[in-house]
Write an enzyme that holds these catalytic residues in place. Structure first.
Site, PDB file in Angstrom:
ATOM      1  N   HIS A   1       1.374  -1.716   7.699  1.00  0.00           N
ATOM      2  CA  HIS A   1       0.901  -0.611   8.544  1.00  0.00           C
ATOM      3  C   HIS A   1       1.501   0.406   9.050  1.00  0.00           C
ATOM      4  O   HIS A   1       2.891   0.590   9.432  1.00  0.00           O
ATOM      5  CB  HIS A   1      -0.167  -1.200   9.575  1.00  0.00           C
TER       6      HIS A   1
ATOM      7  N   TYR B   1      -7.324  -4.988  13.014  1.00  0.00           N
ATOM      8  CA  TYR B   1      -7.411  -5.589  12.557  1.00  0.00           C
ATOM      9  C   TYR B   1      -7.286  -6.678  13.505  1.00  0.00           C
ATOM     10  O   TYR B   1      -7.385  -7.705  13.035  1.00  0.00           O
ATOM     11  CB  TYR B   1      -6.200  -5.935  11.186  1.00  0.00           C
TER      12      TYR B   1
ATOM     13  N   LYS C   1       0.590  -0.928  -0.322  1.00  0.00           N
ATOM     14  CA  LYS C   1       0.038  -0.129  -0.132  1.00  0.00           C
ATOM     15  C   LYS C   1       0.947   1.686   0.071  1.00  0.00           C
ATOM     16  O   LYS C   1       2.010   1.129   0.693  1.00  0.00           O
ATOM     17  CB  LYS C   1      -1.106  -0.087   1.551  1.00  0.00           C
TER      18      LYS C   1
END
Length: 331
Positions: free
Chosen positions: A293, A302, A196
């Site tokens: 993350h 999560y 990401k």
């Protein structure tokens, strides 16, 4: 107030359209993934159309009260634009507001807005419960799910390999599909090239998952790609890239066959990996690095701690835990 369907069909005000085009170009320069850019643009355009329906035609004209009114509007409607009593999930609302915050941060730096009107808009509360929890499978349920594909077929062997990698390394769907054969190392590490935000990371991968990869590469991948044109590890017949939605459909089918009534795509195995690691004693900071993350708070969202695991942690750490000597037991 106009129906929310206008947020998808109404013309986009010219000032917002120009700003969005420039913002999308900037995101591309930052190496954001094309699908991520499209998601961001859709979220911002949705807000822009809603504001336009209330007479606000430029990014600079949006104030905090108007941003807060839009957030309240999101709390009250369904995703498809119908007042059907099914509000948006908390995650969706957070993501929609997050896209706006990012856009306005950029707009401020480029002189298109004097301030960020979304910066102080409170994150929405979870719907129906004070704390939203993500779903996760148990270890035994995972075994039932990954055992569903028929590994005597080319596609079944590929599908089993995909499920094993998702579960073993907590990969995102996009990360799995971007894997190259050379990204898996024999010493138990997988290289995630397209995480990401374009970030790269190295994460552990289990011996069992590597064994399935080796079998897939030896028995199935060459026959799925007889011309030798494929680049990615996981492919469709003819050497074509595996469609993303096919993976979600695969997991849904496996859940149904295994008799597990849980909704969720590939992220379900990612959530499960994180939850089981934490219940097994892994530090949350280590799980954060595996998941990729940037913020520890995201990792906490999560996790899915059970009452039993919390009880064990309390008994091991609290001075009055029942496993400690000298405690006073009430009758």
């Amino acid at each position: 107030m106009k129906p929310d369907a206008d947020a998808f069909t109404a013309p986009l005000p010219a000032a917002f359209a120009a700003a969005l085009a420039a913002y999308a170009d900037w995101l591309a320069v930052q190496h954001r993934r094309p699908d991520g850019i499209r998601t961001q643009v859709r979220a911002i355009a949705r807000a822009a159309r809603w504001w336009a329906s209330h007479g606000i035609m430029t990014p600079a004209a949006v104030t905090y009260p108007q941003a807060r009114a839009y957030a309240q509007h999101l709390d009250a409607i369904g995703w498809r634009g119908v007042a059907n009593g099914q509000p948006l999930s908390r995650t969706t609302r957070v993501n929609l507001l997050g896209a706006l915050r990012g856009f306005y941060d950029w707009a401020c730096r480029h002189g298109l807005a004097a301030g960020n009107p979304v910066a102080d808009v409170d994150a929405p509360a979870a719907v129906g419960t004070p704390l939203a929890r993500r779903q996760a499978l148990t270890a035994s349920e995972v075994e039932r799910v990954v055992a569903v594909p028929d590994v005597t077929t080319l596609r079944g062997l590929r599908d089993r390999t995909a499920l094993e990698l998702l579960y073993s390394s907590a990969l995102r769907r996009s990360e799995l599909l971007a894997l190259l054969p050379a990204d898996l190392y024999a010493d138990g590490v997988v290289r995630v090239r397209r995480g990401k935000g374009g970030k790269e990371r190295l994460v552990p991968v289990g011996a069992r998952a590597l064994a399935w990869v080796a079998r897939y590469r030896a028995e199935a991948r060459p026959r799925l790609d007889p011309r030798g044109i494929a680049v990615e590890l996981l492919i469709s017949p003819g050497g074509q890239p595996l469609p993303a939605r096919q993976l979600d459909a695969l997991l849904a089918d496996c859940l149904a066959v295994a008799g597990i009534r849980l909704a969720g795509g590939c992220h379900l195995l990612r959530h499960t990996c994180a939850t089981l690691m934490l219940e097994g004693g892994a530090a949350i900071t280590d799980v954060q690095r595996i998941l990729g993350h940037a913020q520890l708070q995201t990792t906490a969202g999560y996790t899915h701690p059970t009452s039993a695991s919390l009880r064990r942690a309390w008994e091991q750490a609290h001075p009055s835990g029942s496993c400690r000597t000298g405690g006073v037991m009430l009758p």
